[in-house]
Design a protein around this motif. Structure first.
Motif, PDB file in Angstrom:
ATOM      1  N   CYS A  24      16.895  -7.553  30.451  1.00 17.97           N
ATOM      2  CA  CYS A  24      17.120  -6.637  29.335  1.00 17.97           C
ATOM      3  C   CYS A  24      17.815  -7.326  28.170  1.00 17.97           C
ATOM      4  O   CYS A  24      18.555  -6.687  27.414  1.00 17.97           O
ATOM      5  N   THR A  35      16.630  -8.325  25.476  1.00 14.92           N
ATOM      6  CA  THR A  35      16.161  -7.871  24.160  1.00 14.92           C
ATOM      7  C   THR A  35      16.656  -6.476  23.823  1.00 14.92           C
ATOM      8  O   THR A  35      16.420  -5.981  22.743  1.00 14.92           O
ATOM      9  N   GLY A  36      17.331  -5.841  24.781  1.00 13.60           N
ATOM     10  CA  GLY A  36      17.888  -4.517  24.540  1.00 13.60           C
ATOM     11  C   GLY A  36      17.505  -3.545  25.631  1.00 13.60           C
ATOM     12  O   GLY A  36      16.569  -3.777  26.398  1.00 13.60           O
ATOM     13  N   ASN A  51       6.413  -0.168  23.845  1.00 11.47           N
ATOM     14  CA  ASN A  51       7.501  -0.842  23.138  1.00 11.47           C
ATOM     15  C   ASN A  51       6.987  -1.484  21.854  1.00 11.47           C
ATOM     16  O   ASN A  51       7.607  -1.356  20.795  1.00 11.47           O
ATOM     17  N   LEU A  92       9.626  -2.236  19.195  1.00 11.94           N
ATOM     18  CA  LEU A  92      10.609  -2.878  20.066  1.00 11.94           C
ATOM     19  C   LEU A  92       9.969  -4.082  20.740  1.00 11.94           C
ATOM     20  O   LEU A  92       8.744  -4.139  20.886  1.00 11.94           O
ATOM     21  N   TYR A 149      11.586  -4.824  26.241  1.00  4.50           N
ATOM     22  CA  TYR A 149      12.710  -3.897  26.088  1.00  4.50           C
ATOM     23  C   TYR A 149      12.811  -3.025  27.336  1.00  4.50           C
ATOM     24  O   TYR A 149      11.804  -2.609  27.904  1.00  4.50           O
TER      25      TYR A 149
END
Length: 177
Positions: free
Chosen positions: A31, A33-34, A97, A102, A106
């Motif tokens: 995670c 990347t967020g 995403n 995103l 994500y």
């Protein structure tokens, strides 16, 4: 049990726990990347229950309504979101995403995989830009929207019309016009 025996037992338990936690961590996505927690109870935009009530009442009223009108009627903050994504446990996440801006990797925390003993979880995630702001999950007794595909993204001006649930004539929902 002697002190030495207790220390050896503690060391063995620690070694096993460390090995198991390392294995689990290796299997989990990083995670980096967020991530957004779908079980979050944070309501920076407005009250979830107010939105559910507004959707239910609006679905029983003739006419078409934009998503922006629905959230405004529920007392949500104007301008703090620009679209809504439908995230389900069967959604193809990398494609969704990418569609909402995103990174493909994500993470959506709290998203249970579909299995024989679980149904499909559906979440409505309100975003501003590439930032998920708030999640709304329908209550078990009320469905908010139908006709939005898994991974669908709709903007604030998307229009909806009310419809009666054919399986339960006392329940209503909104569907895209």
């Amino acid at each position: 049990m002697t002190l030495r025996s207790r220390l050896m037992l503690l060391a063995a338990i620690t070694a096993v726990a460390t090995a198991c936690s390392d294995q689990s961590a290796a299997e989990q996505p990083t995670c980096e990347t967020g991530a957004f927690d779908l079980e979050s109870t944070s309501t920076p935009l407005g009250d979830d229950a107010a939105l559910r009530r507004t959707v239910d009442a609006t679905a029983q009223t003739p006419g078409t309504y934009s998503l922006r009108e629905l959230t405004a009627a529920a007392g949500w903050a104007a301008g703090d979101w620009d679209r809504m994504a439908v995230v389900t446990s069967v959604t193809t996440l990398p494609a969704m995403n990418t569609a909402i801006g995103l990174p493909a990797e994500y993470c959506w925390k709290g998203l249970r995989p579909v299995g024989s003993d679980t149904g499909v979880d559906t979440y409505y995630v309100f975003l501003r830009g590439a930032e998920p702001r708030q999640v709304v999950a329908p209550s078990p007794s009320s469905e908010l929207f139908r006709g939005l595909a898994d991974g669908a993204v709709v903007d604030a001006e998307s229009r909806f019309i009310g419809a009666q649930n054919p399986d339960n004539p006392t329940k209503f929902f909104l569907q895209p016009v």
